[in-house]
Write an enzyme that holds these catalytic residues in place. Sequence first.
Site, PDB file in Angstrom:
ATOM      1  CB  SER A 176      39.375  40.158  42.323  1.00 41.89           C
ATOM      2  OG  SER A 176      38.598  39.191  43.006  1.00 41.89           O
ATOM      3  CG  HIS A 204      41.535  42.231  39.075  1.00 44.93           C
ATOM      4  ND1 HIS A 204      41.054  43.416  39.565  1.00 44.93           N
ATOM      5  CD2 HIS A 204      40.558  41.316  39.313  1.00 44.93           C
ATOM      6  CE1 HIS A 204      39.859  43.235  40.087  1.00 44.93           C
ATOM      7  NE2 HIS A 204      39.528  41.964  39.948  1.00 44.93           N
ATOM      8  CE  LYS A 236      36.926  44.550  38.079  1.00 42.49           C
ATOM      9  NZ  LYS A 236      36.448  43.195  38.146  1.00 42.49           N
TER      10      LYS A 236
END
Length: 390
Positions: A176, A204, A236
Amino acid sequence: MRDLNAALARRREQGLYRSRRILGGPQTPRQQIDGREVLSFCSNDYLGLANHPEVVAAFHRGIDHYGAGSGSAHLVNGHSAAHEALEEELADFVGRPRALLFSTGYMANLGVATALCERGDVVLEDRLNHASLLDAGLLSGARFQRYAHADAVECERRLASHQDKHALILTDGLFSMDGDVAPLAELAAAANKHDAWLVVDDAHGLGVLGEAGRGTLEYLGVDDADVPVLVGTLGKGFGTFGAFVAGDDDLIETLIQQARTYIYTTAPPPAVAEATRQSLRLIREEPWRRAHLQTLIKQLRKGAQQIGLELSNAVGPIQPVMIGAPEAAVACSEQLLANGILIGAIRPPTVPAGTSRLRITLSASHSADDVELLLNALSTIVPLCAQAEC
Ligand SMILES: *Cc1c(COP(=O)(O)O)cnc(C)c1O
């Protein structure tokens, strides 16, 4: 009593004080922050879905059908048809028999580690794992050890020294704060050799990496069967909110029975699940977002090289610029903001001491012109701020 005021003052002196800016509208590249318009490069909305009209419309329809709140935990009567459908669709997307929704990624990780570990087990973690994975390992009650970043050899050596114990390896897929990927094939080989579980948190990578958006596993060509526990988050790349764990039937039933962060919390609003179902449809049906994002990443990396900025071996939308001292990172971030560009300064304890950085993130809703503006600003501001205090 402890002197909180003195501790806060010390934190301020060290350049480690954190404060919030106020967002006045949706999460888009051009956004209102503290009352002024800026061009933002710090959101995790990598595909530009957080404010997508079809996702927003699905959210509205969900509210019309289900109302605002879920009213209870999943195991009481808060588990709606929308949650159920989303679980089935997520499982299908990541190619696993089942998926289980959690309210947040933080809770998913705590739930996995505490449900799968017993006292006397071993948890091995990458040193640069996300805080929620580290906390999960600490809370699990197992013996907790960290290996050097992306070092599958050290991980295996540690496994070998705990031959007789159950072991769990926890790692980010796409890291991240560093933007690089974990050596999943090597970690999987080590896990298989020592009969350990490999848990990958692909917060992610999912939706973003790989041709089909199936994340770091697809990007690296790693077999799904080698990663028995996959964690994904929905706040995300998916642009909404929540998280899930995917795996086989026994895993999911174990989590339902034993994961306290699943059992003892209110289910997310069903409308959020409806919005996420629409995000997932867009992720599956519109690969151009990933392709455009990759074009922007190439543009940024090439441009950065031309202006002499060193970017790490990041492969996705997270492209950190290493600065070093926290004060210098903050100075860079403030100068960029004075020029209308918003990029967060990431400092300890989020990252190790001496590696404070600007964490640039790109989104499919940025344009090539936006990246050009960013490069222009970086080329003048970073050399100034990284050395002298601005
Ligand atoms: C953001 C993040 C989480 C936490 O997910 P939330 O849904 O925001 O709680 C977990 N793991 C990683 C790797 C993350 O980056």
